[in-house]
Enzyme design. Sequence first.
Site, short mmCIF file in Angstrom:
data_model
loop_
_atom_site.label_atom_id
_atom_site.label_comp_id
_atom_site.label_asym_id
_atom_site.label_seq_id
_atom_site.Cartn_x
_atom_site.Cartn_y
_atom_site.Cartn_z
N HIS A 445 0.82 -1.21 0.00
CA HIS A 445 0.00 0.00 0.00
C HIS A 445 0.86 1.27 0.00
O HIS A 445 0.99 1.93 -1.02
CB HIS A 445 -0.95 -0.03 1.20
CG HIS A 445 -1.93 1.11 1.23
ND1 HIS A 445 -2.66 1.43 2.35
CD2 HIS A 445 -2.27 2.03 0.29
CE1 HIS A 445 -3.43 2.47 2.08
NE2 HIS A 445 -3.21 2.86 0.84
N HIS A 450 1.38 5.09 -2.79
CA HIS A 450 1.55 6.47 -2.33
C HIS A 450 2.98 6.99 -2.55
O HIS A 450 3.19 8.04 -3.16
CB HIS A 450 1.24 6.56 -0.83
CG HIS A 450 -0.20 6.42 -0.49
ND1 HIS A 450 -1.01 7.49 -0.18
CD2 HIS A 450 -1.00 5.32 -0.38
CE1 HIS A 450 -2.22 7.07 0.09
NE2 HIS A 450 -2.25 5.75 -0.03
N HIS A 637 -3.89 0.70 -6.29
CA HIS A 637 -4.24 1.33 -5.01
C HIS A 637 -5.62 0.90 -4.54
O HIS A 637 -5.82 0.62 -3.36
CB HIS A 637 -4.18 2.85 -5.12
CG HIS A 637 -4.53 3.55 -3.84
ND1 HIS A 637 -5.76 4.15 -3.62
CD2 HIS A 637 -3.84 3.69 -2.69
CE1 HIS A 637 -5.78 4.64 -2.39
NE2 HIS A 637 -4.63 4.39 -1.81
N ASN A 641 -6.56 -0.84 -0.91
CA ASN A 641 -7.06 0.19 0.02
C ASN A 641 -8.51 0.04 0.42
O ASN A 641 -8.84 0.04 1.60
CB ASN A 641 -6.86 1.60 -0.57
CG ASN A 641 -7.27 2.68 0.41
OD1 ASN A 641 -6.58 2.96 1.38
ND2 ASN A 641 -8.43 3.28 0.18
N ILE A 787 -6.73 8.96 -0.82
CA ILE A 787 -6.95 8.62 0.59
C ILE A 787 -6.02 7.46 0.92
O ILE A 787 -5.58 6.74 0.02
CB ILE A 787 -8.42 8.26 0.88
CG1 ILE A 787 -8.66 8.10 2.38
CG2 ILE A 787 -8.81 7.00 0.13
CD1 ILE A 787 -8.42 9.34 3.19
#
Length: 787
Positions: A445, A450, A637, A641, A787
């Site tokens: 993740h 990110h 993602h 997520n 997010i």
Amino acid sequence: MFCEETGLEKKTIKGYAHKTGREKDDMKYEFDFEVPSEFGEIGAVLVENEHHKEMFIKTISLDGFPNGTINFNCDSWVHSKKDNPEKRIFFTNKSYLPSETPSGVLKLREKELTLLRGDGTGERKISDRIYDYDVYNDLGDPDKSDDLARPVLGGKENPYPRRGRTGRPRTKKDPLSESRVTLNYVPRDEGFSEVKSLTFSAKTLYSVLHAVLPSLETQFVDPDLGFPYFTAIDSLFNEGLDLPVKIEPTLGNLIPRIIKDVTDTSKGLLRFETPEMVDRDKFAWMRDEEFGRQTLAGLNPYSIQLVKEWPLKSKLDPSVYGSPDSLITKQVVERVIGGFLTLEEALKQKKLFILDYHDLLLPYVNIVREQKGTTLYGSRTLFFLTPTGTLRPVAIELTRPPGNGKPQWSKVLTPCWDATGSWLWKLAKSHVLAHDSGYHQLVSHWLRTHCVTEPYIIATNRQLSAMHPIYRLLHPHFRYTMEINALARSALINAGGIIESAFSPGKYSIQLSSAAYDLQWRFDTQALPADLISRGMAEEDPTAPHGLKLAIEDYPFANDGLVLYDVIKQWVTDYVTHYYPNPTLVESDSELQSWWTEIRTKGHADKKDEPWWPELKTPDDLIGILTTIMWVTSGHHSAVNFGQYTFAGYFPNRPTTARTKLPCEDPTDEEWKSFELRPEDEILSCFPSQLQATKVMAILDVLSNHSVDEEYIGATLEPSFKENPAINAAYEVFEGKLKELEGIIDARNNDSKLKNRTGAGVVPYELLKPSSGPGVTSRGVPNSISI
């Protein structure tokens, strides 16, 4: 205004815009101007804000021209001229390669990029729009406490992607570390929370971090207190927790899923929604078949890999870490799979798979164990592919390296049919799940989506003009990512933050992600097909769908992901071939070449000399690079997520930490007797504490949540796409293919032959379904990592 048609820079035509009205929350400004007939087509506008405060400009439209309205999609903050006398530059929605840019706007194109790059000096102000690179040197807080000092991530010792530079002063105690602030700088247009609704996820997350979690910390007198019974875990969903401090009623409106019964006088009640997985089957978390199924259709489908070599063997230095030989032997394996195949047959037929966290975790075991309230092992978990296409756990090996005067300790546990062995097996699974939870959050993740994306964003803004077609293709996939990453540095991955306080590696958590970046990350395996091949989960086969033959046919993440990946690739192919009809245009595109060079040499500077970086010489090269980046920000993602609350909201299914060692590791007589007397107490004390669990549950609820204004893949036609007929047509095909994928996923979830996505109590696999409504839905693929 500047002319693009004649190729010459024209004298600016000036006008003053007056406020003429309001449309909902937007103010409307108008002005009149005359454009001489010989001026040509307008290519750019300069905007000067004479207000004392910044203003957000959404669009500029110029009416009254023979060929129709000229549109400028701005979506940008414009500073007051009192703060910065530099006028803002906005280009029309028409895209140009650098070599095709009319000379009338060429200087403006170059000037805008120069402004966005800055000069690499000074502390950034909130109104700045400057993009630059720095190492992760702001996670620690040595001035506050020596215990909060952390190493710099980025550089030879701890390789890491780069983040956005803020230029803040260094700490007093450590000249290599940057001082911390509550809110980290991001370039002004990366922070949109002010103009999005209150349900914007980043704002919700901020509220949980700064209001709910501190309240929880006062709730538990003993932060290490575990759950006394399983019914106490259930009460989090049934009865909830009274919050000991006053919660603002607006917070209850912002996060109504977890904050209940808030009034002006109430202190509020923290009560969690029952996760869908537990709602369907309360005992699924205990079953071996679900343990195996979730490696293919759960929260972390990125770790399972084919066993390619036997015997299993560590690559670590045996003089430091002990014997490299695994204790999972032929005899161990055949005791479990003997009714199906021999070991040799299973290997030849590609029936053995593994979760292998042995070599990554083993170097951290002894230092992690020096911390209070956590433990760690190196682990291997072996699975067998059954004739029904499901994975059956075969064995778990947990290893402690030599150190602190103790020899290497290793234990293999298998499913068994006596009470003591069954409880040890359950405990071993909890340890492996804690390892998998940590790897999921820190690597699958944070690191692989990110963290690695931030350099792509910085390079795109520094090297590709806003009028470059590739900038416009990528821009929707980068929205809000720098803002959410800045918030993560502030309160999630920082020293003493949520990750360190609730996951097994503790203060070594982010350092562990650096080790994974160093040992495992390479750009050329981030595309889904290449990732599957690298793990042995697929092999190239031109006769198979998507050109790949899967090692496990019913692999829901891969099945759905490959469809989505191909849809994205086709859209990128149509887009790139339109703007680069001549293959030589790619290599001659100066901005594009600078962009790719900067990603490699600055954004991922610690890997700049690796031979696996793709070349960028042809349209096919560009298509591969862009598809990889867009897959990572959307499909990858979303897969790791938006199922977080569904699968980890009931933490026994995915504990974030294992707080106690196995009872069979060097036990005293008293420890072993206590385990035999009440084994349930052993697993409850191994689970996260009450404070750890509730903090993580609150965070996961928000992270899994779609805001009402989520921007899903294929759902919003960008203005520059709309105004180009060929691109508009390609986008319509893209949108249609994404809708087809929804039907494909529905059909698969109704196919009873697919045991990894259907069955009694099984949560359907919908994480890669492109659309979703708001809330925690376990579906929906946003364009970007927001997010």
